[in-house]
Design a protein around this motif. Structure first.
Motif, PDB file in Angstrom:
ATOM      1  N   MET A  65       0.810  -1.213   0.000  1.00  0.00           N
ATOM      2  CA  MET A  65       0.000   0.000   0.000  1.00  0.00           C
ATOM      3  C   MET A  65       0.849   1.272   0.000  1.00  0.00           C
TER       4      MET A  65
ATOM      5  N   THR B 221      -0.798  -3.819  -6.133  1.00  0.00           N
ATOM      6  CA  THR B 221      -1.906  -3.439  -5.254  1.00  0.00           C
ATOM      7  C   THR B 221      -3.176  -4.202  -5.615  1.00  0.00           C
TER       8      THR B 221
ATOM      9  N   ARG C 289      -5.243  -6.862  -3.280  1.00  0.00           N
ATOM     10  CA  ARG C 289      -6.676  -6.699  -3.018  1.00  0.00           C
ATOM     11  C   ARG C 289      -7.461  -7.927  -3.475  1.00  0.00           C
TER      12      ARG C 289
ATOM     13  N   SER D 139      -9.793   4.826  -3.041  1.00  0.00           N
ATOM     14  CA  SER D 139      -8.714   3.843  -3.128  1.00  0.00           C
ATOM     15  C   SER D 139      -7.529   4.419  -3.894  1.00  0.00           C
ATOM     16  N   THR D 140      -7.806   5.271  -4.869  1.00  0.00           N
ATOM     17  CA  THR D 140      -6.726   5.923  -5.615  1.00  0.00           C
ATOM     18  C   THR D 140      -6.029   6.983  -4.765  1.00  0.00           C
TER      19      THR D 140
ATOM     20  N   SER E 235      -3.807   4.989  -2.124  1.00  0.00           N
ATOM     21  CA  SER E 235      -2.854   3.980  -2.581  1.00  0.00           C
ATOM     22  C   SER E 235      -1.577   4.621  -3.106  1.00  0.00           C
ATOM     23  N   SER E 236      -0.522   3.807  -3.177  1.00  0.00           N
ATOM     24  CA  SER E 236       0.768   4.330  -3.633  1.00  0.00           C
ATOM     25  C   SER E 236       0.738   4.723  -5.096  1.00  0.00           C
ATOM     26  N   TYR E 237      -0.101   4.081  -5.908  1.00  0.00           N
ATOM     27  CA  TYR E 237      -0.177   4.441  -7.320  1.00  0.00           C
ATOM     28  C   TYR E 237      -0.978   5.721  -7.532  1.00  0.00           C
TER      29      TYR E 237
ATOM     30  N   TRP F 272      -1.873   6.578   2.174  1.00  0.00           N
ATOM     31  CA  TRP F 272      -2.223   5.463   3.055  1.00  0.00           C
ATOM     32  C   TRP F 272      -1.484   5.565   4.392  1.00  0.00           C
TER      33      TRP F 272
END
Length: 372
Positions: A174, A182, A186, A311-312, A315-317, A322
């Motif tokens: 994450m 990711t 999930r 979630s975007t 998240s790291s992307y 997070w």
């Protein structure tokens, strides 16, 4: 349903439940999903108060409100099929298939805590009770809500520890993982969690489905002034919310894990109280509120949009936030995202009759039926 015969209560219920469910779900998007399933950690007083309010006011209740609305939706779909001469069995089968596909994609790509797959599976069971009378549906619904709640209470009161290596893997994915890593994490989490969610929450959800369908068949959903809603408001709202807040306080402030059981048991009582309170405010809206209620009616688009955006963000992307933002700010972000989605849908619904994901689900539902 349209014109003066339109039931107002579902519109208010959906809009309120959307805010309740996002402040719960975001706790498992912005922080550890695995550790949070046991007892979420609060590092400051502000975070402790946030968890106290979120769990006391929304945890288990928003899910129940949505489940109640699912049963209401079945009743409305039955009415629509009868009016338009469609084969209800095919409509309902297609709808469950659509929800199943949405659920799998949602759980694997964005949020392993997805509820749509549970709804598609348990909703298929509800089909068998579609012709039951309201009294029989109410009795079964109450039993299905109460019995698994009591059984699950013994489980949540003594949560186990998550293996440290799995929690460490979650943190690595994450915070530094790629989009593919990711999604892979999930998907695995979703595959592991789904059977437990089906067992522990699916049965209670089916109970709320039955109660929602009974509300349509009995005409309760069409009459927000019915004495049933008054009694629910009078006898369930204050006791249910009070016990929920007390249990949440004992859990997060004093670390008494057994309070989780009380929190769970008080949830159905709180939900009934919320339904009574929502009935009390379900009055014909003005022009502005009517637009927001209509946008809230696109609850599938809002629910999925919440997960896609949040979630975007965390998240790291995406923005990589997070476990980097305090819980109070996380809740404010979730509420702001939901407000933004509703405003966007107000604009969307000014040009289109359905929300984007509702349009897709409707196309699947009416495939081969000539529905539009």
């Amino acid at each position: 349903m349209s014109g003066q015969t339109r039931a107002l209560m579902p519109d208010y219920l959906r809009l309120i439940a959307l805010f309740g469910i996002v402040v719960v779900n975001v706790q498992f998007m912005a922080f550890s999903l695995l550790s949070g399933l046991a007892t979420p950690v609060a590092e400051t007083t502000a975070e402790m108060v946030t968890l106290w309010l979120v769990d006391g006011l929304a945890l288990f209740k928003s899910y129940s409100l949505f489940s109640f609305m699912f049963g209401v939706g079945l009743g409305f779909l039955m009415r629509s099929a009868a009016r338009n001469g469609h084969a209800f069995s095919k409509l309902y089968r297609n709808r469950m298939i659509g929800l199943f596909l949405f659920g799998v994609l949602h759980g694997c790509l964005f949020f392993p805590g997805d509820i749509l797959l549970v709804y598609s599976v348990t909703g298929s069971i509800l089909y068998l009770m579609r012709n039951w009378q309201p009294g029989r549906l109410t009795k079964l619904g109450a039993a299905l809500v109460i019995l698994p709640t009591l059984a699950f209470a013994s489980f949540v009161s003594s949560p186990g520890e998550m293996p440290e290596d799995i929690v460490a893997l979650e943190r690595q994915v994450m915070t530094t993982g790629s989009l593919v890593e990711t999604i892979g994490f999930r998907a695995i989490a979703y595959a592991v969690m789904s059977p437990f969610v089906l067992i522990f929450q699916g049965v209670a959800a089916l109970g709320w489905f039955c109660l929602g369908l009974a509300a349509v068949k009995s005409g309760l959903i069409d009459n927000s002034d019915d004495p049933v809603w008054t009694r629910a408001r009078r006898w369930c709202l204050v006791p249910g919310v009070s016990f929920s807040l007390l249990a949440s306080w004992l859990l997060h402030v004093h670390g008494i894990t057994a309070a989780s059981a009380v929190l769970l048991i008080a949830a159905p009582v709180s939900t009934l109280g919320y339904l009574g309170a929502i009935a009390a405010i379900s009055r014909p809206p003005g022009p502005v509120l009517s637009r927001f209620l209509a946008a809230g009616g696109s609850s599938l688009s809002v629910y999925l949009g919440q997960s896609i955006i949040l979630s975007t963000v965390f998240s790291s992307y995406g923005l990589g936030l997070w476990d980097a933002v305090p819980r109070p700010q996380v809740v404010l972000i979730a509420i702001a995202v939901t407000c933004g989605l509703i405003v966007a849908l107000v604009v969307w619904r000014s040009a289109f009759r359905l929300g984007p994901f509702e349009w897709v689900l409707r196309r699947i539902t009416y495939a081969g039926q000539g529905g539009r």
